[in-house]
Design an enzyme around this catalytic site. Structure first.
Site, mmCIF file in Angstrom:
data_model
loop_
_atom_site.group_PDB
_atom_site.id
_atom_site.type_symbol
_atom_site.label_atom_id
_atom_site.label_comp_id
_atom_site.label_asym_id
_atom_site.label_seq_id
_atom_site.Cartn_x
_atom_site.Cartn_y
_atom_site.Cartn_z
ATOM 1 N N HIS A 140 -25.892 20.780 10.274
ATOM 2 C CA HIS A 140 -24.709 20.573 9.431
ATOM 3 C C HIS A 140 -23.755 21.759 9.560
ATOM 4 O O HIS A 140 -22.546 21.587 9.768
ATOM 5 C CB HIS A 140 -25.164 20.398 7.981
ATOM 6 C CG HIS A 140 -24.063 20.380 6.969
ATOM 7 N ND1 HIS A 140 -23.620 19.227 6.359
ATOM 8 C CD2 HIS A 140 -23.313 21.389 6.444
ATOM 9 C CE1 HIS A 140 -22.643 19.519 5.519
ATOM 10 N NE2 HIS A 140 -22.434 20.823 5.550
ATOM 11 N N GLU A 141 -24.285 22.970 9.465
ATOM 12 C CA GLU A 141 -23.431 24.160 9.542
ATOM 13 C C GLU A 141 -22.846 24.346 10.936
ATOM 14 O O GLU A 141 -21.678 24.728 11.092
ATOM 15 C CB GLU A 141 -24.225 25.400 9.119
ATOM 16 C CG GLU A 141 -24.674 25.396 7.670
ATOM 17 C CD GLU A 141 -23.525 25.217 6.688
ATOM 18 O OE1 GLU A 141 -22.407 25.671 6.995
ATOM 19 O OE2 GLU A 141 -23.739 24.607 5.628
ATOM 20 N N HIS A 144 -19.772 22.292 11.546
ATOM 21 C CA HIS A 144 -18.536 22.885 11.011
ATOM 22 C C HIS A 144 -17.879 23.790 12.058
ATOM 23 O O HIS A 144 -16.660 23.799 12.208
ATOM 24 C CB HIS A 144 -18.841 23.712 9.754
ATOM 25 C CG HIS A 144 -19.061 22.910 8.521
ATOM 26 N ND1 HIS A 144 -18.241 21.871 8.148
ATOM 27 C CD2 HIS A 144 -20.006 23.026 7.537
ATOM 28 C CE1 HIS A 144 -18.677 21.368 6.994
ATOM 29 N NE2 HIS A 144 -19.741 22.039 6.619
ATOM 30 N N GLU A 214 -17.339 17.842 4.535
ATOM 31 C CA GLU A 214 -18.773 17.858 4.256
ATOM 32 C C GLU A 214 -19.421 16.543 4.689
ATOM 33 O O GLU A 214 -20.517 16.538 5.267
ATOM 34 C CB GLU A 214 -19.026 18.126 2.777
ATOM 35 C CG GLU A 214 -18.640 19.508 2.307
ATOM 36 C CD GLU A 214 -19.342 20.608 3.079
ATOM 37 O OE1 GLU A 214 -20.517 20.430 3.463
ATOM 38 O OE2 GLU A 214 -18.714 21.659 3.309
#
Length: 307
Positions: A140-141, A144, A214
């Site tokens: 997930h990070e 980004h 997100e």
């Protein structure tokens, strides 16, 4: 270099529109300050200097605020191994790996581009998640970073920072500045009014972008790892554990909510107008999206869609 994270055109459009609108707001804000303060040199030097400082040193600022430090492979071999594997899968440069001493379970990514990115996890997160869940959070990070929305949020948040500083400056000048003539008092009041308006508009624009990014990061991470259920499990576990951490401890890091894996004060599940002010979509919305991806991939049912 293009990574293997699934591209998201809707995220790209939202980032472009947000930056364009904030750019117009930024120009109007600077122009208003120049007219009110009657010194374009002062305004340009101060605002430009602060913008460069935030952009170039955002990673150090975030690490300092989160009590994080860069860690080498010898200290955290398993953490580095997960990041290495995900970067190889995504075909992207490996970011700097950091660990925060906070017990609050969370993670964030920062940095102006993929070559200068930092991915940080808290010791509380490492202690609570199993390897598959940790992989989902790190994916997930990393998404980004790959989608460049970390840099966009860093740039976008700058205007709100400047407006907030101007509000404080005008307020304390009025409060502690002693006796002032009427013109000076009117100028300070006008600066505060303009700054408040700019802060409010930038606040809402950034919140809207933050909520979508997100969801985009959850989606990209689930598709890269092929295990949306692991990310859903991490979300559920972290959200539940955050609810048990004293509010006063969470408030100390709340300023960086937009960068976190999940907000420091819990998921914004409240209905109606309150959602406009949240940095993240609700836990239920994130789990529902992961459930749909899980069904599309033919993965076994998610372990739980409730808290």
């Amino acid at each position: 270099m293009q990574s293997r994270f699934r591209s998201d055109r809707r995220l790209t459009v939202r980032m472009t529109v947000t930056l364009f609108l904030l750019g117009l707001l930024y120009v109007a804000f600077v122009a208003a300050l120049i007219v009110l303060l009657k010194s374009w040199v002062l305004v340009v030097v101060v605002v430009g200097g602060l913008m460069l400082a935030q952009f170039w040193y955002s990673d150090r600022i975030a690490l300092f605020a989160m009590r994080g430090r860069v860690v080498e492979r010898e200290e955290y071999p398993e953490l580095h191994a997960v990041v290495d594997r995900l970067c190889a899968m995504a075909d992207m440069p490996k970011p700097t790996v950091a660990v925060s001493s906070l017990d609050m379970p969370n993670a964030f990514a920062t940095g102006r581009n993929a070559d200068n990115a930092v991915v940080c996890v808290t010791s509380g997160l490492l202690r609570r998640l199993d390897p598959a869940e940790l992989e989902g959070v790190l994916a997930h990070e990393l998404s980004h970073v790959a989608h460049k929305d970390v840099a966009v949020i860093t740039i976008a948040s700058f205007l709100g920072v400047i407006a907030g500083l101007m509000i404080r400056f005008a307020f304390y000048s009025q409060l502690f500045g002693g006796r002032r003539d009427q013109n000076t008092a009117m100028i300070l009041a006008a600066v505060m009014g303009v700054s408040l308006a700019v802060y409010a508009i930038s606040f809402l624009l950034i919140r809207a972008l933050s909520r979508y990014r997100e969801l985009a990061a959850d989606r990209a991470a689930a598709l890269l790892t092929g295990r949306p259920s692991a990310l859903a499990s991490a979300l559920t576990k972290v959200d539940g554990d955050l609810a048990r951490i004293p509010t006063k401890d969470l408030r100390t890091v709340q300023a960086f909510n937009a960068f976190y894996f999940t907000p420091a004060l819990g998921s914004p599940d409240q209905p109606s107008l309150a959602r406009l002010f949240s940095t993240h979509p609700s836990l239920e919305q994130r789990l529902e999206q992961l459930a749909r991806i899980s069904a599309e991939l033919g993965e076994p049912a998610l372990p739980g869609n409730a808290r």
